[in-house]
Enzyme design. Structure first.
Site, PDB file in Angstrom:
ATOM      1  N   LYS A   1      -3.135   5.267  -8.745  1.00 40.90           N
ATOM      2  CA  LYS A   1      -3.377   6.714  -8.797  1.00 40.90           C
ATOM      3  C   LYS A   1      -2.067   7.465  -8.573  1.00 40.90           C
ATOM      4  CE  LYS A   1      -4.603   9.753  -5.664  1.00 40.90           C
ATOM      5  NZ  LYS A   1      -3.784  10.889  -6.117  1.00 40.90           N
TER       6      LYS A   1
ATOM      7  N   GLY B   1       3.539   7.586   0.623  1.00 43.18           N
ATOM      8  CA  GLY B   1       3.166   8.980   0.843  1.00 43.18           C
ATOM      9  C   GLY B   1       3.450   9.370   2.275  1.00 43.18           C
ATOM     10  N   SER B   2       2.711  10.347   2.760  1.00 41.68           N
ATOM     11  CA  SER B   2       2.999  10.881   4.085  1.00 41.68           C
ATOM     12  C   SER B   2       2.528   9.936   5.185  1.00 41.68           C
ATOM     13  CB  SER B   2       2.323  12.240   4.244  1.00 41.68           C
ATOM     14  OG  SER B   2       0.934  12.079   4.103  1.00 41.68           O
ATOM     15  N   THR B   3       3.167  10.049   6.333  1.00 45.80           N
ATOM     16  CA  THR B   3       2.794   9.220   7.477  1.00 45.80           C
ATOM     17  C   THR B   3       1.354   9.495   7.896  1.00 45.80           C
ATOM     18  OG1 THR B   3       5.071   9.016   8.186  1.00 45.80           O
ATOM     19  CG2 THR B   3       3.406   8.736   9.896  1.00 45.80           C
ATOM     20  N   GLU B   4       0.962  10.773   7.812  1.00 46.24           N
ATOM     21  CA  GLU B   4      -0.398  11.148   8.218  1.00 46.24           C
ATOM     22  C   GLU B   4      -1.445  10.402   7.374  1.00 46.24           C
ATOM     23  OE1 GLU B   4      -0.829  15.282   7.517  1.00 46.24           O
ATOM     24  OE2 GLU B   4      -2.934  15.314   8.143  1.00 46.24           O
TER      25      GLU B   4
ATOM     26  N   GLY C   1      -0.885   7.762   5.532  1.00 44.19           N
ATOM     27  CA  GLY C   1      -0.671   6.329   5.759  1.00 44.19           C
ATOM     28  C   GLY C   1      -1.448   5.837   6.968  1.00 44.19           C
TER      29      GLY C   1
ATOM     30  N   GLU D   1       4.626   2.748   2.634  1.00 43.32           N
ATOM     31  CA  GLU D   1       5.975   3.343   2.587  1.00 43.32           C
ATOM     32  C   GLU D   1       5.791   4.813   2.914  1.00 43.32           C
ATOM     33  OE1 GLU D   1       8.719   1.760   2.052  1.00 43.32           O
ATOM     34  OE2 GLU D   1       8.217  -0.058   0.955  1.00 43.32           O
TER      35      GLU D   1
ATOM     36  N   CYS E   1      11.988  10.604   0.610  1.00 40.18           N
ATOM     37  CA  CYS E   1      11.567  10.050   1.901  1.00 40.18           C
ATOM     38  C   CYS E   1      12.776   9.634   2.737  1.00 40.18           C
ATOM     39  CB  CYS E   1      10.650   8.866   1.673  1.00 40.18           C
ATOM     40  SG  CYS E   1      11.325   7.712   0.490  1.00 40.18           S
TER      41      CYS E   1
ATOM     42  N   GLU F   1       9.675  15.849   9.269  1.00 45.19           N
ATOM     43  CA  GLU F   1      10.152  15.772   7.898  1.00 45.19           C
ATOM     44  C   GLU F   1       9.887  17.109   7.205  1.00 45.19           C
ATOM     45  OE1 GLU F   1       7.876  13.107   5.399  1.00 45.19           O
ATOM     46  OE2 GLU F   1       9.749  12.277   4.623  1.00 45.19           O
TER      47      GLU F   1
END
Ligand code: NAD
Length: 484
Positions: free
Chosen positions: A187, A239-242, A244, A261, A295, A392
């Site tokens: 996606k 994508g974002s840590t959140e 993830g 990642e 990133c 970030e």
């Protein structure tokens, strides 16, 4: 310190790349089992962030569509792809790599239109590395027994990618997965689906067996349906840590293999013996490449106190020559922010910087009236506790801190929840090695920044995620392991 006049010092005639080479359709379906199908869900619009022009209506895959895509991938895995020899799989990957090169200009123009990044980056960085990734992993397909990770594929990989490098992130995901004998459901991000859909056409052109690659478009819900699908063996997310963390929670307790990642807040460290003009180029490349939507962007400049004034003066002068504007213009250095939502985040966090007492300096330039734009900006007087030094920003905003000794630089660089990348600028080789050993970052660049190569593994520590992409290490994520 004299502040340079913040105006563009060179005048250029516009040199826009023609967009005639791309054929953007009014609407796009989902790519499942080798064909474009309508899908059962609704649709969404993708826009050109430089102009806000609606480019196309794109299908939003729902749970049933994702299920169809996973079934197609499973069939292709069981009946065709996992039974094929590595040498045969390699032929498809080489073919895809060559078509990417042949259609490179088309891919680059489409990427710049849908993403907002300057054409000189999509043309000279993204697309060549995308092709290189397919070439590189094609080479591994018949040599997996030498990988150290066995040669047994996992099955169906569910892959979810972000909008900052739409095609490059696709290549990082799909090339190693296919080389190892897995099939995929991928996606793209909701703001940048078009090059993934063009890649689907390339799969058709390469006669890739139906179902080996499936592309389903949509937003977070579609991504959630992929990663939580019970018949997906492997989840690969960038994508974002959140998000993830949410994915890690969603797959906990299942036997899915996962690589994440995530975000970063890299320190770019400049010592007083560094070649300062080169360092300034590296700082600019580190934070303004791709509008800072990177990133591993060097978003925290750590500069040795004795040269701080001089570096800042040279940096401001260099920033004042950056050309911002039409992403399709070959002169453009800094393009559009990818979406209105991202622009809002960058503005909000920059305002936090003002409120925290940091001093903002930005390039004085006329921003286009349409589209999403943010000028190259730096903050001085930043302390480690400031949110602009910790979070970030994911935009063209640099936070500047100073240090006196190498140990202080290491301590400040590592004082972050992230651990993706770092840069070191110095004349001394021994210092480079000692810094690289002490920095908790997956990648450490020395006297350069943002260099990528398919042979080199990339990935993070701490909240920047786990797993490696690229190189031999990147195979581990898609194989069962040497002892299986
Ligand atoms: P994001 O996490 O919002 O979205 C990434 C992808 O996840 C999108 O395709 C989105 O639709 C999907 N998604 C959203 N919610 C989901 C859910 N609950 N389940 C599954 N999928 C979901 O990130 P973004 O804003 O698109 O990208 C920017 C972030 O990506 C930054 O934090 C950046 O650092 C990170 N990034 C990391 C790397 C790396 O290699 N470490 C590379 C590029 C970008």
């Amino acid at each position: 310190m004299s502040t340079p006049t913040p105006t563009n010092v060179f005048e250029y005639a516009p040199a826009p790349e023609s967009r005639a080479i791309v054929d953007i359709k009014p609407s796009y379906g989902l790519f499942i089992n080798g064909e474009f199908v309508d899908g059962n869900g609704t649709s969404f619009k993708t826009v050109n962030p430089a102009t806000e022009e609606v480019l196309a209506e794109v299908a939003e895959a729902n749970d049933a569509d994702v299920d169809e895509a996973v079934k197609a991938a499973r069939r292709a895995y069981t009946r065709v792809w996992s039974r094929m020899s590595g040498a045969e799989r390699a032929k498809y990957l080489y073919r895809i790599a060559r078509i990417i090169q042949e259609r490179g200009r088309e891919l680059a123009v489409l990427e710049s239109i849908d993403n907002g990044k300057p054409i000189k980056e999509s043309r000279d960085v993204d697309v060549p590395i995308v092709a290189a990734h397919f070439f590189y992993y094609a080479g591994w397909a018949d040599k997996l027994k030498y990988s150290g990770y066995g040669e047994t594929p996992l099955g169906v990989a569910g892959q979810v990618i972000p909008w900052n490098f739409p095609l490059l992130m696709l290549a990082w995901k799909i090339a190693p997965a296919l080389a190892c004998g897995n099939t995929v459901v991928l996606k793209p991000a909701e703001t940048t689906p078009l090059t993934a859909l063009l890649f689907a056409e390339i799969c058709q052109q390469a006669d890739l067996p139906p179902g080996v690659v499936n592309i389903v478009t949509g937003a977070g819900e579609t991504g959630r349906a992929i990663v939580s699908h019970p018949d997906v063996d492997k989840v690969a997310f960038t994508g974002s840590t959140e998000v993830g963390k949410a994915i890690a929670r969603a797959v906990a307790g299942s036997d899915k293999k996962v690589t994440l990642e995530l975000g970063g807040k890299a320190a770019n460290i400049v010592f007083d013996d560094a070649p300062l003009d080169q360092a300034v180029e590296g700082i600019v490349n580190g934070i303004f490449f791709n509008q800072g939507h990177v990133c591993c962007a060097g978003s925290r400049l750590l500069v040795q106190e004795s040269v701080a004034d001089e570096v800042l003066e040279r940096l401001k002068r260099r920033m004042s020559t950056l050309r911002m504007g039409d992403p399709l213009d070959k002169n453009t250095d800094v393009g559009a922010i990818n979406s209105g939502e991202q622009l809002k985040r960058i503005r909000e966090l920059s305002e936090v910087g003002d409120a925290e007492g940091a001093e903002r300096w930005e390039v004085a330039c006329d921003l286009p009236t349409k589209g999403f734009w943010f000028p190259p900006t730096l903050f001085t007087g930043v302390s480690q506790a400031h949110r602009i030094a910790r979070e970030e920003i994911f935009g063209p905003v640099l936070s500047v801190l100073t240090f006196r000794t190498p140990s202080e630089a290491v301590e400040k660089a590592n004082n972050t929840p992230f651990g993706l990348s770092a840069g070191v600028w110095t004349d001394k080789g021994s210092r480079i090695l000692s810094m690289a050993n002490r920095l908790r970052a997956g990648v450490v660049w020395a006297n350069t920044f943002n260099k990528f190569d398919p042979t080199s593994p990339f990935g993070g520590y701490k909240e920047s995620g786990y797993g490696r992409e690229g190189g031999r290490h990147g195979l581990e994520a898609y194989l069962k392991g040497a002892d299986q």
